[in-house]
Design an enzyme around this catalytic site. Structure first.
Site, PDB file in Angstrom:
ATOM      1  N   ASP A  46       5.288   2.918  14.726  1.00 24.40           N
ATOM      2  CA  ASP A  46       5.849   3.717  13.709  1.00 24.40           C
ATOM      3  C   ASP A  46       4.860   3.500  12.405  1.00 24.40           C
ATOM      4  OD1 ASP A  46       8.071   5.255  14.579  1.00 24.40           O
ATOM      5  OD2 ASP A  46       9.411   3.318  14.526  1.00 24.40           O
ATOM      6  N   GLY A  47       4.415   2.234  12.253  1.00 17.19           N
ATOM      7  CA  GLY A  47       3.447   1.928  11.117  1.00 17.19           C
ATOM      8  C   GLY A  47       1.994   2.739  11.432  1.00 17.19           C
ATOM      9  N   ASP A 145      17.184  -8.449  -6.263  1.00 17.97           N
ATOM     10  CA  ASP A 145      15.977  -8.752  -5.435  1.00 17.97           C
ATOM     11  C   ASP A 145      15.236  -7.484  -5.459  1.00 17.97           C
ATOM     12  OD1 ASP A 145      16.661 -11.458  -5.079  1.00 17.97           O
ATOM     13  OD2 ASP A 145      17.150 -10.978  -2.944  1.00 17.97           O
ATOM     14  N   ALA A 153      14.420  10.742   6.673  1.00 18.66           N
ATOM     15  CA  ALA A 153      13.800  10.352   7.637  1.00 18.66           C
ATOM     16  C   ALA A 153      13.616   8.880   7.804  1.00 18.66           C
ATOM     17  CB  ALA A 153      12.272  10.954   7.875  1.00 18.66           C
ATOM     18  N   THR A 156      16.967   5.113   8.130  1.00 20.53           N
ATOM     19  CA  THR A 156      17.200   4.195   9.305  1.00 20.53           C
ATOM     20  C   THR A 156      16.375   3.295   9.264  1.00 20.53           C
ATOM     21  OG1 THR A 156      15.827   5.462  10.835  1.00 20.53           O
ATOM     22  CG2 THR A 156      17.871   6.296  10.659  1.00 20.53           C
ATOM     23  N   TYR A 158      14.207   0.461   6.376  1.00 21.17           N
ATOM     24  CA  TYR A 158      14.608  -0.707   5.656  1.00 21.17           C
ATOM     25  C   TYR A 158      15.784  -0.388   4.914  1.00 21.17           C
ATOM     26  CZ  TYR A 158      14.256  -4.760   2.407  1.00 21.17           C
ATOM     27  OH  TYR A 158      14.708  -5.935   1.814  1.00 21.17           O
ATOM     28  N   ASN A 159      15.951   0.697   4.351  1.00 16.26           N
ATOM     29  CA  ASN A 159      17.236   1.129   3.581  1.00 16.26           C
ATOM     30  C   ASN A 159      18.633   0.834   4.500  1.00 16.26           C
ATOM     31  OD1 ASN A 159      18.939   3.097   1.961  1.00 16.26           O
ATOM     32  ND2 ASN A 159      19.115   4.004   3.816  1.00 16.26           N
ATOM     33  N   SER A 161      18.630  -1.462   6.739  1.00 17.78           N
ATOM     34  CA  SER A 161      18.802  -3.093   7.134  1.00 17.78           C
ATOM     35  C   SER A 161      19.303  -3.468   5.787  1.00 17.78           C
ATOM     36  CB  SER A 161      17.583  -3.489   7.224  1.00 17.78           C
ATOM     37  OG  SER A 161      16.750  -3.053   8.328  1.00 17.78           O
TER      38      SER A 161
END
Length: 255
Positions: A46-47, A145, A153, A156, A158-159, A161
């Site tokens: 993905d990266g 933090d 898109a 799903t 980091y949001n 997480s």
């Protein structure tokens, strides 16, 4: 997708698996330049797909990513024997990026984000951030933090997480999600329409430094960050008709 698509541009991550696939696919299907291709085919995770999309984001060429990495949420399964058939039968998801304008003491940076724009504390002290929505201050002091804005898109990633909501692809909304909020302790974020302009101001940016990140592009010690979806930019991401992006986002909500 137009039948019998032939003009393909393959680009691969540096891993052995991706390079092996690159060698096979270019030998079998040929290799055009990115400027002359009908489809750009990134091979990796993905990266790597995100970096490739950023590189060619203004070209108007669709992307059909193949998973030669780990999770591959935005990618298709690598089936070399069915590659051309799967590509010809693929469906397109249209993505619009977020535009971030970040200001620090000596620099201003504009960047696009397909997943999210994130602000993170950069010291042992919590960040102190005010949030204005369409010119109206809605939160004077978010002690945290960090905080992020996510596209459907990217919702799903980091949001999700940090307990942000998963957004359906056609929902026309964004997720505004705090990261470890201390005050107000019970604020869990907000759902915003895609035409919303969000302004973050960092209180005491030298004592409580904050970095801003658009996907993987970062500006350190920011004092102010503005975020707005850029509808003038369209990215066409192609998916196997049997398991498109809408289906994947739906499945994530029930895992």
């Amino acid at each position: 997708m137009e039948k019998y698509m032939k003009k393909l541009y393959f680009t691969a991550d540096k891993t052995e698996k991706a390079q092996d696939a690159f060698a096979y696919l270019t030998k079998t299907f040929g290799q055009y330049s990115a400027s002359k291709a009908d489809v750009i085919v990134p091979l990796g995770g993905d990266g790597f797909l995100l970096k490739t999309m950023h590189k060619y984001i203004t070209k108007g060429i669709p992307f059909y990513g193949l998973n030669l990495g780990n999770v591959g949420f935005l990618l298709n399964n690598y089936n070399p024997d069915r590659f051309l058939e799967d590509l010809e039968n693929s469906q397109s998801a249209i993505l619009h990026p977020l535009k971030m304008t970040a200001i620090s003491a000596n620099k201003e940076m504009e960047a696009l984000a397909l997943n999210d724009v994130s602000l993170f504390r950069h010291s042992s002290q919590a960040a102190d951030i005010s949030i204005s929505i369409n010119g109206i201050e809605r939160l004077a002091d978010l002690i945290c933090d960090g905080v992020l804005i996510s596209t459907p898109a990217g919702s799903t990633a980091y949001n999700f997480s940090v307990r942000g909501p998963v957004l359906p692809l056609n929902s026309n909304v964004l997720a505004l999600t705090p990261v470890s909020p201390f005050r107000p302790r019970r604020w869990q974020g907000s759902i915003l329409t895609q035409d919303t302009e969000v302004l973050f101001k960092i209180h005491q940016p030298y004592k409580r430094p904050v970095n801003a990140v658009a996907d993987y592009m970062e500006l350190k010690q920011v004092s102010e960050v503005k975020v707005l979806m850029d509808k003038s930019v369209e990215i066409h991401l192609l998916f196997d008709v049997k398991y498109n992006l809408q289906d994947r986002i739906m499945d994530e909500q029930f895992i």
